[in-house]
Design a protein around this motif. Structure first.
Motif, short mmCIF file in Angstrom:
data_model
loop_
_atom_site.label_atom_id
_atom_site.label_comp_id
_atom_site.label_asym_id
_atom_site.label_seq_id
_atom_site.Cartn_x
_atom_site.Cartn_y
_atom_site.Cartn_z
N TYR A 113 44.29 75.70 -6.44
CA TYR A 113 44.99 76.94 -7.10
C TYR A 113 44.46 76.72 -8.61
O TYR A 113 43.82 77.61 -9.21
CB TYR A 113 46.44 77.19 -6.99
CG TYR A 113 46.87 78.29 -7.85
CD1 TYR A 113 47.03 79.57 -7.36
CD2 TYR A 113 47.10 77.83 -9.05
CE1 TYR A 113 47.33 80.46 -8.02
CE2 TYR A 113 47.77 78.92 -10.13
CZ TYR A 113 47.88 80.10 -9.63
OH TYR A 113 48.22 81.22 -10.07
N VAL A 114 45.16 75.63 -9.21
CA VAL A 114 44.63 75.42 -10.49
C VAL A 114 43.18 75.35 -11.18
O VAL A 114 42.70 75.90 -12.12
CB VAL A 114 45.47 74.08 -11.10
CG1 VAL A 114 45.11 73.57 -12.64
CG2 VAL A 114 46.67 74.18 -11.14
N ALA A 145 49.77 86.01 -16.56
CA ALA A 145 49.57 87.44 -15.79
C ALA A 145 48.08 87.45 -15.18
O ALA A 145 48.13 88.00 -13.90
CB ALA A 145 49.84 88.65 -16.82
N GLN A 146 47.16 86.93 -15.86
CA GLN A 146 45.83 87.14 -15.23
C GLN A 146 45.73 86.22 -14.25
O GLN A 146 45.22 86.44 -13.20
CB GLN A 146 44.84 86.89 -16.25
CG GLN A 146 43.60 86.61 -15.82
CD GLN A 146 42.93 88.18 -15.37
OE1 GLN A 146 42.72 88.93 -16.15
NE2 GLN A 146 42.65 88.09 -14.08
N ALA A 147 46.23 84.93 -14.13
CA ALA A 147 46.29 83.97 -13.28
C ALA A 147 46.93 84.62 -12.02
O ALA A 147 46.22 84.29 -10.85
CB ALA A 147 46.91 82.74 -13.75
N ILE A 148 47.97 84.94 -11.94
CA ILE A 148 48.83 85.69 -10.78
C ILE A 148 47.87 86.77 -10.28
O ILE A 148 47.79 87.03 -9.06
CB ILE A 148 50.27 86.10 -11.15
CG1 ILE A 148 50.92 84.77 -11.52
CG2 ILE A 148 50.79 86.68 -10.13
CD1 ILE A 148 52.35 85.02 -12.08
N ASN A 207 44.62 74.50 -22.70
CA ASN A 207 45.59 75.64 -22.78
C ASN A 207 45.61 76.63 -21.75
O ASN A 207 46.60 77.20 -21.36
CB ASN A 207 45.63 76.67 -24.28
CG ASN A 207 44.26 77.26 -24.34
OD1 ASN A 207 43.22 76.82 -24.11
ND2 ASN A 207 44.29 78.55 -24.91
N VAL A 208 44.47 76.80 -21.28
CA VAL A 208 44.21 77.72 -20.32
C VAL A 208 44.73 76.98 -18.86
O VAL A 208 45.20 77.80 -18.08
CB VAL A 208 42.62 78.29 -20.02
CG1 VAL A 208 42.56 78.84 -18.58
CG2 VAL A 208 42.20 78.83 -21.05
N VAL A 220 47.80 78.26 -16.50
CA VAL A 220 47.74 78.63 -14.98
C VAL A 220 48.52 77.73 -14.22
O VAL A 220 49.27 78.14 -13.21
CB VAL A 220 46.11 78.25 -14.63
CG1 VAL A 220 45.94 78.25 -13.17
CG2 VAL A 220 45.38 79.56 -15.35
N SER A 221 48.76 76.43 -14.70
CA SER A 221 49.61 75.52 -13.96
C SER A 221 50.98 75.88 -13.96
O SER A 221 51.73 75.68 -12.92
CB SER A 221 49.65 74.06 -14.45
OG SER A 221 48.02 73.65 -14.54
#
Length: 368
Positions: free
Chosen positions: A183-184, A206-209, A234-235, A239-240
Motif C-alpha cells: 500500500y505505502v 485524502a488523495q491516498a485514500i 512527507n508524502v 500515505v502511511s
C-alpha cells in the motif's frame, strides 16, 4: 444580429446582450442507437468498472506552488460546522471510522460566459475547471485543508457524500500499471505524481485514500494511473498515516474518481458519464471558483475550425448558420449534459467538449 436565450439563467443572456452576440439555445433529445438504447455516455467514461481510460488534468498544468494569491477566511454557519464535526468524529469502533451525510447538491447555477467581445466568424467558449470534474477536486482539497481547516475525512466526505470511511488491513498489496507492491509503496508514488510534495498533508491523505479505494473498486489492479518514483518523506508519511483506509458505499468500495480542479462545483457522474452514483453528485468547491487558474478561461475559435472539428468527429454536414450548430442541455451546476448539433444529432456533453479541445464540460459560448 439574432439573439438566442438559453435555459442557463439570466446571467448568460445578459452577457450575450452586452457582447452584442448570439448566445446558445438549450434543449436535448437523448441519442439512441438502432436498438433504442441510449448512447449519451461518453466514450471515455470512468464509470464503467472495466474501463481504463479515465482522463484527468495533470497537476503539472498548475503553477509550482499551487497556493492562493489571496483568500478570504470563511466562517461556516452553525449548521455547516455541526455537519463537519459530525462527519469527522471518529466512532468508538475501529470499523467503520466514520461516514458522511447523504446529500450533496451544489445548485450554484449555470456557467456564465465571460467573453467580452467576439468578432464575426468567431466562437468564444468560456470554460470552468479542468478535466471531467467528477468526484474530488485536488486543487479544492488542498485549499479546503490549507484555508478552510478541513482534515482528510472532511475533504472526502465533502466530495463523496453518503460514503463511509473504513479501516482495512494496512498490509494490502495493490497493482498499478503492472507494478505490484505494498500500500505505502504504490500509493505514495501515485500521490507524489498527483500532488507532488507541495500540497497540504490532509489533502495528500485524502488523495491516498481516494487512489487506494479507486484501485480496490477495480479489483485491486488498474492501468490508468501514473507512478512517480522516489516520493519524498512527507508524502510517504501522509500515505502511511492512512494506510488501509478506504471509502465504502452501501457495503462496497466507492468509485472515488478525482481530477485537478472543478468549475466552482463538481459535476455529477450522471451528467458527465450518463450513469448515476449516489455519492458522485454535484457539490460546491468554493475555492476553485475563487482562485483556480482555469475558472473562466475564454478560448476563441474560428467558425471554420469549429465546423471542421464537429463534422470530422460526428459525420454531419453543418448548416450555413453557426448560431444553430451548438445547442446545450445544461445539468447540475452548469455542466453540459448533452449537445444537440444543428438539429441533427445529440451527443454527450463531455465528449463534445473533448472534440472542441475545451478544458471541461462546464462551458458557455457566444458566437459572432
Amino acid at each position: 444580429m439574432k439573439i438566442r436565450y438559453p435555459q442557463m439563467g439570466i446571467a448568460l443572456a445578459v452577457a450575450a446582450l452586452l457582447a452584442g452576440t448570439c448566445a446558445v439555445s438549450a434543449y436535448a433529445v437523448p441519442e439512441t442507437d438502432a436498438a433504442g438504447t441510449s448512447t449519451a455516455a461518453s466514450d471515455t467514461t470512468a464509470a464503467n468498472e472495466s474501463d481504463d481510460t479515465l482522463w484527468k488534468a495533470e497537476i503539472s498544468d498548475y503553477d509550482s506552488s499551487l497556493s492562493l494569491v489571496q483568500y478570504e477566511e470563511v466562517t461556516p454557519s452553525e449548521e455547516q460546522a455541526a455537519a463537519i464535526q459530525n462527519a469527522t468524529t471518529l466512532k468508538e469502533v475501529t470499523v467503520p471510522i466514520g461516514s458522511s451525510g447523504t446529500e450533496g447538491s451544489a445548485n450554484i447555477g449555470a456557467a456564465v460566459s465571460m467573453a467580452a467581445s467576439v468578432s464575426a466568424g468567431q466562437f468564444a467558449f468560456t470554460t470552468y475547471g479542468y478535466g471531467h470534474c467528477v468526484g474530488m477536486s485536488q486543487n479544492g482539497a488542498n485549499n479546503y485543508a490549507t484555508y478552510g481547516g478541513y482534515d482528510y475525512q472532511s475533504i472526502l466526505f465533502h466530495y463523496f457524500p453518503g460514503t463511509t470511511l473504513v479501516q482495512e488491513g494496512a498490509g494490502s498489496t495493490v497493482t498499478a500499471n503492472g507494478v505490484t507492491g505494498s500500500y505505502v509503496d504504490i500509493i505514495s508514488q501515485i500521490v507524489y505524481n498527483e500532488m507532488s510534495s507541495t500540497m497540504h498533508p490532509e489533502a495528500m491523505k485524502a488523495q491516498a485514500i481516494a487512489a487506494y479505494t479507486y484501485i480496490m473498486f477495480n479489483g485491486g489492479s488498474v492501468n490508468n494511473v501514473i507512478l512517480k518514483p522516489n516520493p519524498p518523506q512527507n508524502v510517504i508519511d501522509a500515505v502511511s498515516a492512512v494506510a488501509g483506509q478506504a471509502l465504502y458505499y452501501d457495503g462496497s468500495y466507492a468509485l472515488t474518481v478525482y481530477g485537478a480542479s472543478s468549475g466552482g462545483a463538481t459535476a455529477s457522474a450522471a451528467d458527465i458519464w450518463g450513469r448515476q452514483y449516489d455519492y458522485l453528485v454535484s457539490v460546491p468547491s468554493e475555492y476553485d471558483a475563487e482562485y483556480d487558474p482555469y475558472y473562466g478561461v475564454v478560448t476563441y475559435m474560428s467558425v471554420d475550425e469549429v465546423r471542421s472539428r464537429i463534422q470530422n468527429a460526428y459525420g454531419v454536414s453543418l448548416s450555413a448558420n453557426p448560431s444553430n450548430w451548438i445547442r446545450l442541455e445544461v445539468g447540475d451546476s452548469g455542466y453540459v449534459r448533452s449537445v444537440n448539433i444543428d438539429g441533427q444529432k445529440t451527443v454527450n456533453g463531455d465528449a463534445f467538449r473533448s472534440t472542441l479541445g475545451l478544458r471541461s464540460a462546464r462551458f458557455a459560448y457566444v458566437c459572432g
